[in-house]
Design a protein around this motif. Sequence first.
Motif, PDB file in Angstrom:
ATOM      1  N   ARG A  22      44.428  86.284 -64.997  1.00 49.05           N
ATOM      2  CA  ARG A  22      45.291  87.359 -64.230  1.00 49.05           C
ATOM      3  C   ARG A  22      45.852  86.671 -63.092  1.00 49.05           C
ATOM      4  NH1 ARG A  22      41.566  92.502 -64.185  1.00 49.05           N
ATOM      5  NH2 ARG A  22      41.365  93.370 -66.243  1.00 49.05           N
ATOM      6  N   ALA A  23      45.371  85.647 -62.335  1.00 51.13           N
ATOM      7  CA  ALA A  23      46.270  85.292 -61.355  1.00 51.13           C
ATOM      8  C   ALA A  23      47.303  84.430 -61.991  1.00 51.13           C
ATOM      9  CB  ALA A  23      45.310  84.425 -60.410  1.00 51.13           C
ATOM     10  N   GLY A  24      47.086  83.852 -63.044  1.00 50.15           N
ATOM     11  CA  GLY A  24      48.057  82.864 -63.580  1.00 50.15           C
ATOM     12  C   GLY A  24      49.286  83.913 -64.208  1.00 50.15           C
ATOM     13  N   VAL A  26      50.192  86.687 -62.816  1.00 50.18           N
ATOM     14  CA  VAL A  26      50.655  86.935 -61.686  1.00 50.18           C
ATOM     15  C   VAL A  26      51.703  86.262 -60.999  1.00 50.18           C
ATOM     16  CG1 VAL A  26      50.660  87.978 -59.091  1.00 50.18           C
ATOM     17  CG2 VAL A  26      49.146  88.946 -60.933  1.00 50.18           C
ATOM     18  N   VAL A  27      51.265  84.600 -60.972  1.00 52.58           N
ATOM     19  CA  VAL A  27      52.174  83.699 -60.633  1.00 52.58           C
ATOM     20  C   VAL A  27      53.377  83.329 -61.357  1.00 52.58           C
ATOM     21  CG1 VAL A  27      52.147  81.099 -60.000  1.00 52.58           C
ATOM     22  CG2 VAL A  27      50.351  82.687 -59.192  1.00 52.58           C
ATOM     23  N   ARG A  28      52.798  83.453 -62.849  1.00 54.00           N
ATOM     24  CA  ARG A  28      54.020  83.168 -63.836  1.00 54.00           C
ATOM     25  C   ARG A  28      55.172  84.364 -63.563  1.00 54.00           C
ATOM     26  NH1 ARG A  28      52.887  82.699 -69.956  1.00 54.00           N
ATOM     27  NH2 ARG A  28      54.777  83.599 -70.453  1.00 54.00           N
ATOM     28  N   ALA A  30      55.972  86.188 -61.299  1.00 52.03           N
ATOM     29  CA  ALA A  30      56.553  86.186 -59.958  1.00 52.03           C
ATOM     30  C   ALA A  30      58.127  85.597 -59.961  1.00 52.03           C
ATOM     31  CB  ALA A  30      55.797  85.552 -58.916  1.00 52.03           C
ATOM     32  N   GLY A  31      58.381  84.373 -60.813  1.00 54.27           N
ATOM     33  CA  GLY A  31      59.450  84.119 -61.063  1.00 54.27           C
ATOM     34  C   GLY A  31      60.550  84.183 -62.112  1.00 54.27           C
TER      35      GLY A  31
END
Length: 93
Positions: A22-24, A26-28, A30-31
């Motif tokens: 899930r963190a991956g 969200v980071v992906r 974001a951009g």
Amino acid sequence: MPDSVGPAEPSIQVVPGVRAHRAGLVVRAAGQPDAVTAPATLVWDFRVLSAASMGLLWGGPAVGFGLLDVRASRPMGGGGHDRRASRARLLTP
């Protein structure tokens, strides 16, 4: 006999993996290059009208069935008879 050591609990193994996934995401996400070009007033008008339509969709039948339930549980006439008992009395030969 020695105690055998088995694999760890499945929840202990799965939870960190799910959180990392899930963190991956969200980071992906974001951009993202796709910018929202719709005006904010259009988006918020849609949200408000959508919430109002859902309220009518669910609230209308809820009120209608509630009123029908109140009417069905009221005594029939002035004699204090229950509507179901009066209906059963009419159906008996």
